[in-house]
Design an enzyme around this catalytic site. Structure first.
Site, PDB file in Angstrom:
ATOM      1  N   LYS A 126      22.265  33.480   6.030  1.00 25.93           N
ATOM      2  CA  LYS A 126      22.270  34.938   5.860  1.00 25.93           C
ATOM      3  C   LYS A 126      21.211  35.620   6.735  1.00 25.93           C
ATOM      4  CE  LYS A 126      24.367  34.784   1.252  1.00 25.93           C
ATOM      5  NZ  LYS A 126      24.305  35.283  -0.161  1.00 25.93           N
ATOM      6  N   ASN A 149      19.262  35.278  -0.751  1.00 19.83           N
ATOM      7  CA  ASN A 149      19.206  33.877  -1.194  1.00 19.83           C
ATOM      8  C   ASN A 149      19.610  32.907  -0.089  1.00 19.83           C
ATOM      9  OD1 ASN A 149      21.908  34.392  -1.173  1.00 19.83           O
ATOM     10  ND2 ASN A 149      22.250  34.022  -3.347  1.00 19.83           N
ATOM     11  N   GLU A 177      37.898  31.813   3.762  1.00 19.03           N
ATOM     12  CA  GLU A 177      36.633  32.148   4.423  1.00 19.03           C
ATOM     13  C   GLU A 177      36.512  31.497   5.809  1.00 19.03           C
ATOM     14  OE1 GLU A 177      34.034  33.066   0.395  1.00 19.03           O
ATOM     15  OE2 GLU A 177      33.556  31.268   1.558  1.00 19.03           O
ATOM     16  N   TYR A 225      33.483  40.080   1.291  1.00 16.47           N
ATOM     17  CA  TYR A 225      33.072  39.999  -0.117  1.00 16.47           C
ATOM     18  C   TYR A 225      33.976  40.826  -1.032  1.00 16.47           C
ATOM     19  CZ  TYR A 225      28.670  37.439   0.646  1.00 16.47           C
ATOM     20  OH  TYR A 225      27.715  36.477   0.928  1.00 16.47           O
ATOM     21  N   HIS A 245      25.238  31.059   2.040  1.00 14.57           N
ATOM     22  CA  HIS A 245      26.504  31.240   1.334  1.00 14.57           C
ATOM     23  C   HIS A 245      27.305  29.949   1.414  1.00 14.57           C
ATOM     24  CE1 HIS A 245      30.413  32.975   0.153  1.00 14.57           C
ATOM     25  NE2 HIS A 245      30.907  32.190   1.104  1.00 14.57           N
TER      26      HIS A 245
HETATM   27  N1  UDP Z   1      24.239  38.730  -5.526  1.00 18.57           N
HETATM   28  C1  UDP Z   1      23.353  39.742  -5.832  1.00 18.57           C
HETATM   29  N2  UDP Z   1      23.070  40.008  -7.158  1.00 18.57           N
HETATM   30  C2  UDP Z   1      23.648  39.325  -8.173  1.00 18.57           C
HETATM   31  C3  UDP Z   1      24.556  38.294  -7.868  1.00 18.57           C
HETATM   32  C4  UDP Z   1      24.836  38.019  -6.542  1.00 18.57           C
HETATM   33  O1  UDP Z   1      22.819  40.393  -4.938  1.00 18.57           O
HETATM   34  O2  UDP Z   1      23.367  39.614  -9.348  1.00 18.57           O
HETATM   35  C5  UDP Z   1      24.555  38.436  -4.120  1.00 18.57           C
HETATM   36  C6  UDP Z   1      23.922  37.131  -3.630  1.00 18.57           C
HETATM   37  O3  UDP Z   1      23.553  37.296  -2.255  1.00 18.57           O
HETATM   38  C7  UDP Z   1      25.086  36.166  -3.789  1.00 18.57           C
HETATM   39  C8  UDP Z   1      26.272  37.033  -3.407  1.00 18.57           C
HETATM   40  O4  UDP Z   1      25.950  38.309  -3.965  1.00 18.57           O
HETATM   41  O5  UDP Z   1      24.926  35.026  -2.960  1.00 18.57           O
HETATM   42  C9  UDP Z   1      27.614  36.572  -3.930  1.00 18.57           C
HETATM   43  O6  UDP Z   1      27.509  36.398  -5.341  1.00 18.57           O
HETATM   44  P1  UDP Z   1      28.144  35.130  -6.051  1.00 18.57           P
HETATM   45  O7  UDP Z   1      28.124  35.404  -7.518  1.00 18.57           O
HETATM   46  O8  UDP Z   1      29.437  34.780  -5.412  1.00 18.57           O
HETATM   47  O9  UDP Z   1      27.043  33.974  -5.772  1.00 18.57           O
HETATM   48  P2  UDP Z   1      27.110  32.681  -4.833  1.00 18.57           P
HETATM   49  O10 UDP Z   1      28.519  32.162  -4.850  1.00 18.57           O
HETATM   50  O11 UDP Z   1      26.680  33.126  -3.455  1.00 18.57           O
HETATM   51  O12 UDP Z   1      26.116  31.731  -5.439  1.00 18.57           O
HETATM   52 MG    MG Z   2      30.307  33.191  -4.454  1.00 16.62          MG
END
Ligand code: UDP
Ligand code: MG
Length: 146
Positions: free
Chosen positions: A17, A120, A134, A57, A123
């Site tokens: 990211k 974080n 994707e 997204y 991805h």
């Molecule tokens: N994210 C965020 N706040 C939240 C949950 C997710 O900003 O409360 C962001 C974070 O960057 C995350 C992305 O949205 O990686 C996609 O969320 P997802 O629940 O799919 O998490 P992931 O699959 O990336 O672990």
């Molecule tokens: Mg996800």
């Protein structure tokens, strides 16, 4: 039989990211990916527009973090890769760690480098259909080796 006929060999999409790229962590993250046994089958750097981030997204469109997430993901270049390996989808998510870096297990990439639940670092696709969507979002068949 070649590996192509082994159904346990999967492809998944990885993204490094924007903040991680800006912090100079791309090389270290790719090193950890390779040392954990993944094959990198395609790799490039792109800078998404906010509209492209929204498209990527789209499953999160109704979530409260959607606007901020799409701003963040379009804030600078990202590194995208196709990772291949046995159970690559699940294993890449395990190496990434939980979404919230504070809750991610020690040694995971998010725990090592993550700033907060949004920034974080990485991805990973969450299942076979998502992985296919994707991978196709970012790469054509011509971009892929092996
Ligand atoms: N994210 C965020 N706040 C939240 C949950 C997710 O900003 O409360 C962001 C974070 O960057 C995350 C992305 O949205 O990686 C996609 O969320 P997802 O629940 O799919 O998490 P992931 O699959 O990336 O672990
Ligand atoms: Mg996800």
């Amino acid at each position: 039989m070649g590996v192509g006929s082994d159904t346990s060999v999967e492809s998944t999409l990885a993204i490094i990211k924007p903040d991680a790229v800006a912090r100079g962590l791309s090389g270290e993250i790719l090193r950890q990916i390779e040392s954990n046994g993944f094959k990198i089958r395609a790799l490039k750097m792109v800078h998404l527009t906010v509209q492209q981030a929204q498209q990527f997204y789209e499953v999160h469109r109704e979530r409260p973090f959607f606007a901020s997430l799409c701003q963040y993901m379009s804030s600078g270049p990202i590194v995208v890769a196709i990772l291949e390996g046995e159970r690559a989808i699940e294993r890449w998510r395990a190496l990434m760690g939980a979404t919230d870096p504070a809750k991610a297990a020690p040694g995971t990439i998010r725990r090592q480098f993550g700033t907060d639940i949004e920034k974080n670092v990485v991805h990973g696709s969450d299942g076979p259909e998502t992985a296919q969507r994707e991978v196709n979002f970012f790469f054509s068949t011509l971009d892929r080796v092996g």
